[in-house]
Design a protein around this motif. Structure first.
Motif, PDB file in Angstrom:
ATOM      1  N   ASN A 116       0.811  -1.212   0.000  1.00 12.90           N
ATOM      2  CA  ASN A 116       0.000   0.000   0.000  1.00 12.90           C
ATOM      3  C   ASN A 116       0.846   1.264   0.000  1.00 12.90           C
ATOM      4  N   VAL A 117       2.021   1.209   0.619  1.00 17.62           N
ATOM      5  CA  VAL A 117       2.930   2.356   0.571  1.00 17.62           C
ATOM      6  C   VAL A 117       3.386   2.611  -0.866  1.00 17.62           C
ATOM      7  N   PHE A 118       3.654   1.525  -1.608  1.00 19.43           N
ATOM      8  CA  PHE A 118       4.028   1.654  -3.017  1.00 19.43           C
ATOM      9  C   PHE A 118       2.920   2.348  -3.806  1.00 19.43           C
ATOM     10  N   LEU A 119       1.673   1.929  -3.568  1.00 23.80           N
ATOM     11  CA  LEU A 119       0.554   2.561  -4.269  1.00 23.80           C
ATOM     12  C   LEU A 119       0.375   4.013  -3.840  1.00 23.80           C
ATOM     13  N   LEU A 120       0.647   4.290  -2.571  1.00 20.17           N
ATOM     14  CA  LEU A 120       0.521   5.665  -2.081  1.00 20.17           C
ATOM     15  C   LEU A 120       1.485   6.598  -2.791  1.00 20.17           C
ATOM     16  N   HIS A 121       2.708   6.130  -3.048  1.00 22.67           N
ATOM     17  CA  HIS A 121       3.666   6.954  -3.788  1.00 22.67           C
ATOM     18  C   HIS A 121       3.184   7.206  -5.217  1.00 22.67           C
ATOM     19  N   ARG A 122       2.554   6.211  -5.817  1.00 24.72           N
ATOM     20  CA  ARG A 122       2.008   6.403  -7.164  1.00 24.72           C
ATOM     21  C   ARG A 122       0.863   7.411  -7.149  1.00 24.72           C
ATOM     22  N   ILE A 123       0.074   7.403  -6.066  1.00 22.63           N
ATOM     23  CA  ILE A 123      -0.995   8.395  -5.938  1.00 22.63           C
ATOM     24  C   ILE A 123      -0.404   9.793  -5.808  1.00 22.63           C
ATOM     25  N   ASP A 124       0.674   9.922  -5.052  1.00 18.04           N
ATOM     26  CA  ASP A 124       1.342  11.221  -4.914  1.00 18.04           C
ATOM     27  C   ASP A 124       1.830  11.732  -6.262  1.00 18.04           C
ATOM     28  N   ARG A 125       2.411  10.831  -7.061  1.00 22.28           N
ATOM     29  CA  ARG A 125       2.875  11.253  -8.390  1.00 22.28           C
ATOM     30  C   ARG A 125       1.704  11.649  -9.283  1.00 22.28           C
ATOM     31  N   ALA A 126       0.593  10.916  -9.152  1.00 24.49           N
ATOM     32  CA  ALA A 126      -0.590  11.260  -9.951  1.00 24.49           C
ATOM     33  C   ALA A 126      -1.122  12.638  -9.575  1.00 24.49           C
ATOM     34  N   ILE A 127      -1.063  12.969  -8.301  1.00 26.28           N
ATOM     35  CA  ILE A 127      -1.505  14.294  -7.846  1.00 26.28           C
ATOM     36  C   ILE A 127      -0.566  15.374  -8.378  1.00 26.28           C
ATOM     37  N   ASP A 128       0.742  15.108  -8.315  1.00 27.71           N
ATOM     38  CA  ASP A 128       1.711  16.085  -8.814  1.00 27.71           C
ATOM     39  C   ASP A 128       1.536  16.332 -10.305  1.00 27.71           C
ATOM     40  N   ASN A 129       1.178  15.292 -11.042  1.00 22.91           N
ATOM     41  CA  ASN A 129       1.020  15.412 -12.504  1.00 22.91           C
ATOM     42  C   ASN A 129      -0.407  15.738 -12.905  1.00 22.91           C
ATOM     43  N   MET A 130      -1.265  16.014 -11.914  1.00 22.11           N
ATOM     44  CA  MET A 130      -2.672  16.357 -12.164  1.00 22.11           C
ATOM     45  C   MET A 130      -3.399  15.272 -12.957  1.00 22.11           C
ATOM     46  N   GLN A 131      -3.059  14.005 -12.689  1.00 22.16           N
ATOM     47  CA  GLN A 131      -3.745  12.881 -13.326  1.00 22.16           C
ATOM     48  C   GLN A 131      -4.887  12.429 -12.411  1.00 22.16           C
ATOM     49  N   VAL A 132      -5.927  13.235 -12.381  1.00 20.27           N
ATOM     50  CA  VAL A 132      -7.008  13.050 -11.421  1.00 20.27           C
ATOM     51  C   VAL A 132      -7.739  11.726 -11.629  1.00 20.27           C
ATOM     52  N   LYS A 133      -7.898  11.299 -12.852  1.00 21.13           N
ATOM     53  CA  LYS A 133      -8.661  10.077 -13.125  1.00 21.13           C
ATOM     54  C   LYS A 133      -7.951   8.813 -12.620  1.00 21.13           C
ATOM     55  N   ARG A 134      -6.637   8.891 -12.454  1.00 23.21           N
ATOM     56  CA  ARG A 134      -5.901   7.707 -11.975  1.00 23.21           C
ATOM     57  C   ARG A 134      -6.064   7.480 -10.479  1.00 23.21           C
ATOM     58  N   ILE A 135      -6.367   8.536  -9.737  1.00 26.65           N
ATOM     59  CA  ILE A 135      -6.389   8.447  -8.286  1.00 26.65           C
ATOM     60  C   ILE A 135      -7.437   7.450  -7.771  1.00 26.65           C
ATOM     61  N   PRO A 136      -8.705   7.529  -8.231  1.00 31.76           N
ATOM     62  CA  PRO A 136      -9.688   6.538  -7.729  1.00 31.76           C
ATOM     63  C   PRO A 136      -9.289   5.098  -8.024  1.00 31.76           C
ATOM     64  N   ARG A 137      -8.710   4.856  -9.206  1.00 30.47           N
ATOM     65  CA  ARG A 137      -8.301   3.492  -9.553  1.00 30.47           C
ATOM     66  C   ARG A 137      -7.195   3.007  -8.627  1.00 30.47           C
ATOM     67  N   LEU A 138      -6.248   3.887  -8.312  1.00 35.93           N
ATOM     68  CA  LEU A 138      -5.153   3.493  -7.424  1.00 35.93           C
ATOM     69  C   LEU A 138      -5.657   3.241  -6.004  1.00 35.93           C
ATOM     70  N   VAL A 139      -6.602   4.057  -5.552  1.00 41.02           N
ATOM     71  CA  VAL A 139      -7.168   3.864  -4.216  1.00 41.02           C
ATOM     72  C   VAL A 139      -7.904   2.537  -4.135  1.00 41.02           C
ATOM     73  N   LEU A 140      -8.701   2.234  -5.156  1.00 42.81           N
ATOM     74  CA  LEU A 140      -9.419   0.964  -5.180  1.00 42.81           C
ATOM     75  C   LEU A 140      -8.452  -0.215  -5.287  1.00 42.81           C
TER      76      LEU A 140
END
Length: 209
Positions: A116-140
């Motif tokens: 989950n920490v690995f996925l959390l870092h990917r969520i952080d990168r998605a936020i930095d790159n404004m890839q909003v649509k990726r965030i729900p998929r990563l959380v799920l």
């Protein structure tokens, strides 16, 4: 008694749902609740309550604060109840098996948290790159992996049976005993060397000889 296919499926699905519920209400993962539900699925509510209630007492006062991991009495209650019923040896047998299972699952809990920490870092990168649509998929995806962290081990152990589960526990116990002996030997040797070094000082311990 042998496990029916529907019992294996129901217990596995329950484990998947319950561990995700632990992130919200922490109700379904209570050992007493886990023992009760597993007992109902296995057709022996009394044994489930005895196993789950005993493990609930062990869990009192224990909580995982921050990144700390604690023995997984939830999984212990589920498997302890299932194996107590199919073996016909009673709740005592289930409790005896549940405790080492809970300790073993502690290590898998750490692995699940790393994922989950690995996925959390990917969520952080998605936020930095404004890839909003990726965030729900990563959380799920994190919730899915978290559910599998209990569902897969429980499924495998139910398919393998209590005899196989007991034999990994014996192996882990032997490894732990050997490791403890090595650590004790190392510390004893360090203590001997330190004592010898202290005796080499001029004048000995009195300091005026």
């Amino acid at each position: 008694m042998h496990l029916a296919a529907y019992q294996i499926i129901l217990i596995t699905v329950y484990a998947f749902i319950a561990i995700n519920d632990s992130l919200i209400s922490n109700t379904l993962t209570q050992p007493a609740i886990a023992g009760m539900i597993s007992g109902m699925i296995m057709g022996d509510l009394k044994t489930g309550l005895m196993v789950g209630g005993t493990l609930q007492l062990m869990r009192l006062g224990i909580a995982a604060f921050g990144g700390a991991s604690v023995p997984d009495y939830f999984t212990g209650a589920v498997l302890g109840t299932a194996f107590a019923v199919i073996s016909g040896n009673g709740a005592e047998y289930g409790i005896g098996l549940a405790v080492p299972v809970s300790l073993l699952m502690l290590q898998l809990d750490v692995v699940a948290r790393f994922c989950n920490v690995f996925l959390l870092h990917r969520i952080d990168r998605a936020i930095d790159n404004m890839q909003v649509k990726r965030i729900p998929r990563l959380v799920l995806s994190g919730s899915f992996l978290w559910g599998l962290s209990r569902a897969i081990p429980i499924l495998l152990m139910l398919l393998a049976g209590d005899a196989v589960v007991t034999t990994p526990m014996l192996g882990v116990s032997i490894i732990g005993l050997v490791a403890a002996m090595l650590v004790f030997k190392r510390d004893s040797e360090k203590g001997t060397v330190a004592t010898a070094a202290a005796g080499d000082f001029e004048g000995g311990y009195d300091g005026d000889e």
